[in-house]
Scaffold this motif. Sequence first.
Motif, PDB file in Angstrom:
ATOM      1  N   UNK A 165       6.233  -9.929  56.862  1.00 40.45           N
ATOM      2  CA  UNK A 165       7.060 -10.042  55.654  1.00 40.45           C
ATOM      3  C   UNK A 165       8.141  -8.964  55.640  1.00 40.45           C
ATOM      4  N   UNK A 166       9.390  -9.388  55.490  1.00 42.08           N
ATOM      5  CA  UNK A 166      10.530  -8.481  55.649  1.00 42.08           C
ATOM      6  C   UNK A 166      10.474  -7.294  54.692  1.00 42.08           C
ATOM      7  N   UNK A 167      10.207  -7.532  53.406  1.00 41.41           N
ATOM      8  CA  UNK A 167      10.187  -6.430  52.437  1.00 41.41           C
ATOM      9  C   UNK A 167       9.114  -5.416  52.823  1.00 41.41           C
ATOM     10  N   UNK A 168       7.959  -5.914  53.234  1.00 38.86           N
ATOM     11  CA  UNK A 168       6.881  -5.026  53.656  1.00 38.86           C
ATOM     12  C   UNK A 168       7.282  -4.249  54.904  1.00 38.86           C
ATOM     13  N   UNK A 169       7.966  -4.916  55.827  1.00 40.25           N
ATOM     14  CA  UNK A 169       8.419  -4.251  57.059  1.00 40.25           C
ATOM     15  C   UNK A 169       9.393  -3.125  56.747  1.00 40.25           C
ATOM     16  N   UNK A 170      10.290  -3.342  55.781  1.00 44.63           N
ATOM     17  CA  UNK A 170      11.236  -2.290  55.393  1.00 44.63           C
ATOM     18  C   UNK A 170      10.491  -1.060  54.882  1.00 44.63           C
ATOM     19  N   UNK A 171       9.444  -1.283  54.078  1.00 45.86           N
ATOM     20  CA  UNK A 171       8.646  -0.169  53.573  1.00 45.86           C
ATOM     21  C   UNK A 171       7.866   0.504  54.695  1.00 45.86           C
ATOM     22  N   UNK A 172       7.357  -0.286  55.628  1.00 43.49           N
ATOM     23  CA  UNK A 172       6.630   0.261  56.772  1.00 43.49           C
ATOM     24  C   UNK A 172       7.545   1.149  57.612  1.00 43.49           C
ATOM     25  N   UNK A 173       8.753   0.675  57.898  1.00 46.73           N
ATOM     26  CA  UNK A 173       9.706   1.489  58.672  1.00 46.73           C
ATOM     27  C   UNK A 173      10.017   2.801  57.946  1.00 46.73           C
ATOM     28  N   UNK A 174      10.187   2.709  56.639  1.00 42.53           N
ATOM     29  CA  UNK A 174      10.480   3.926  55.879  1.00 42.53           C
ATOM     30  C   UNK A 174       9.311   4.898  55.940  1.00 42.53           C
ATOM     31  N   UNK A 175       8.098   4.389  55.832  1.00 45.94           N
ATOM     32  CA  UNK A 175       6.928   5.274  55.876  1.00 45.94           C
ATOM     33  C   UNK A 175       6.771   5.938  57.241  1.00 45.94           C
ATOM     34  N   UNK A 176       7.055   5.198  58.309  1.00 44.70           N
ATOM     35  CA  UNK A 176       7.001   5.799  59.654  1.00 44.70           C
ATOM     36  C   UNK A 176       8.004   6.945  59.741  1.00 44.70           C
ATOM     37  N   UNK A 177       9.222   6.707  59.220  1.00 38.03           N
ATOM     38  CA  UNK A 177      10.260   7.739  59.255  1.00 38.03           C
ATOM     39  C   UNK A 177       9.896   8.932  58.376  1.00 38.03           C
ATOM     40  N   UNK A 178       9.337   8.672  57.201  1.00 41.83           N
ATOM     41  CA  UNK A 178       8.952   9.757  56.296  1.00 41.83           C
ATOM     42  C   UNK A 178       7.957  10.709  56.949  1.00 41.83           C
ATOM     43  N   UNK A 179       7.105  10.156  57.816  1.00 38.21           N
ATOM     44  CA  UNK A 179       6.071  10.968  58.463  1.00 38.21           C
ATOM     45  C   UNK A 179       6.476  11.458  59.850  1.00 38.21           C
ATOM     46  N   UNK A 180       7.678  11.104  60.282  1.00 36.16           N
ATOM     47  CA  UNK A 180       8.207  11.595  61.560  1.00 36.16           C
ATOM     48  C   UNK A 180       7.361  11.227  62.755  1.00 36.16           C
ATOM     49  N   UNK A 181       6.757  10.046  62.727  1.00 41.27           N
ATOM     50  CA  UNK A 181       5.834   9.655  63.795  1.00 41.27           C
ATOM     51  C   UNK A 181       6.560   8.942  64.934  1.00 41.27           C
ATOM     52  N   UNK A 182       6.334   9.417  66.139  1.00 42.76           N
ATOM     53  CA  UNK A 182       6.959   8.821  67.323  1.00 42.76           C
ATOM     54  C   UNK A 182       5.987   7.958  68.116  1.00 42.76           C
ATOM     55  N   UNK A 183       4.720   7.963  67.736  1.00 46.77           N
ATOM     56  CA  UNK A 183       3.720   7.211  68.507  1.00 46.77           C
ATOM     57  C   UNK A 183       3.324   5.899  67.817  1.00 46.77           C
ATOM     58  N   UNK A 184       4.193   5.417  66.918  1.00 46.40           N
ATOM     59  CA  UNK A 184       4.028   4.089  66.350  1.00 46.40           C
ATOM     60  C   UNK A 184       5.128   3.196  66.888  1.00 46.40           C
ATOM     61  N   UNK A 185       4.732   2.099  67.535  1.00 51.59           N
ATOM     62  CA  UNK A 185       5.684   1.131  68.073  1.00 51.59           C
ATOM     63  C   UNK A 185       5.899   0.039  67.033  1.00 51.59           C
ATOM     64  N   UNK A 186       7.113   0.015  66.447  1.00 46.56           N
ATOM     65  CA  UNK A 186       7.433  -0.962  65.401  1.00 46.56           C
ATOM     66  C   UNK A 186       8.436  -1.995  65.905  1.00 46.56           C
ATOM     67  N   UNK A 187       8.394  -2.296  67.199  1.00 51.93           N
ATOM     68  CA  UNK A 187       9.389  -3.199  67.792  1.00 51.93           C
ATOM     69  C   UNK A 187       9.082  -4.673  67.570  1.00 51.93           C
ATOM     70  N   UNK A 188       7.922  -4.986  67.017  1.00 52.52           N
ATOM     71  CA  UNK A 188       7.554  -6.392  66.814  1.00 52.52           C
ATOM     72  C   UNK A 188       7.334  -6.730  65.344  1.00 52.52           C
ATOM     73  N   UNK A 189       8.134  -6.142  64.466  1.00 50.07           N
ATOM     74  CA  UNK A 189       8.012  -6.442  63.046  1.00 50.07           C
ATOM     75  C   UNK A 189       8.786  -7.715  62.697  1.00 50.07           C
TER      76      UNK A 189
END
Length: 324
Positions: free
Chosen positions: A185-209
């Motif tokens: 779901x696009x809206x959920x994906x936008x929030x997920x991307x923001x949360x990954x960025x907020x936590x500065x995580x580089x070991x999460x692969x979000x290329x298949x959202x």
Amino acid sequence: MNDKKQEIDIHQAILVAVYNAENEGRYDDAEEILSKAIQQQSTPQRTALYLGELALINLALKRYDKVLGICSNLLSNDDLKVQHPLLYLNLIACQEISTFLRSGKDVAEVPFRGRTLKFAISGHNSELEIQHIRQKLYEPEEVELILKHIGETDIVLDLGANVGNHAIALATARPGSTVHVFEPIRITCDLLRRNIALNGLKNIDASNLEVAVDSEDGMLNMVQRINLASSREAMKGIGPAIPKRALRELWPERVDFIKMDVEGAELRIIRSVLDLIRRDRTKIILECYKSTAEQDFSDLADLGLEQIDCIEQSAVFNVLVQPR
């Protein structure tokens, strides 16, 4: 008897109309339908349910004073907690989230293993966001159970990642691991991307959202509710069409652990990659509804997957299995 059936039919028609309007983003239309239903319906129980849905809509539309007014009015009924426990919890969540967002904050901080995790608060995901506002993870027991079974450099798939509650906790606790997140779901994906960025995580692969994982490629329709956690697969022609990909095509070089929350498609997906699961000795945690748990447990056993742990929740079991 006919009057009772007619009343039920009208109630169902109102809900269908509201959900269709929400699905198409016509929130003002959904609000109008509910307002008319409240004026016309005489049953206090149904009026309360309609008002609860109105609270969710107004929360998503950032009308916080209106949300607080609805919640205050309904929660003044001392019998509500007993008569409608789920509605009661939903209203408490709406009330706390509205108060949080009205204060100008939109990021909650959650202590976790000596770190502070950050999660965006949108008003679109009340069941989960209320836990973050209260400085807690959602389903912390499941997160801890998963951490017991993944190593420092494991590869993890999070199928149905929502806004990243589990993925962010796992990636933080296991910085040498790689967590692949999948969410349609696009809206959920936008929030997920923001949360990954907020936590500065580089070991999460979000290329298949914005892609649904299934047993084969194709398209599926999603009913997207105002409250994202209630979104689900729909009949063809209802809701937006979303591409789906076969998990086999997305499988990394190996997979050590899979967390699955794919609205009933779990067994179908597992069957489609059973040879890879056996090859990699992949552990899997999935939900089994209590109403179908006996059959689900039997099906998992028939696939050669043994149960190694289980967490009981109100309506489901979170079951951890591995190849025998």
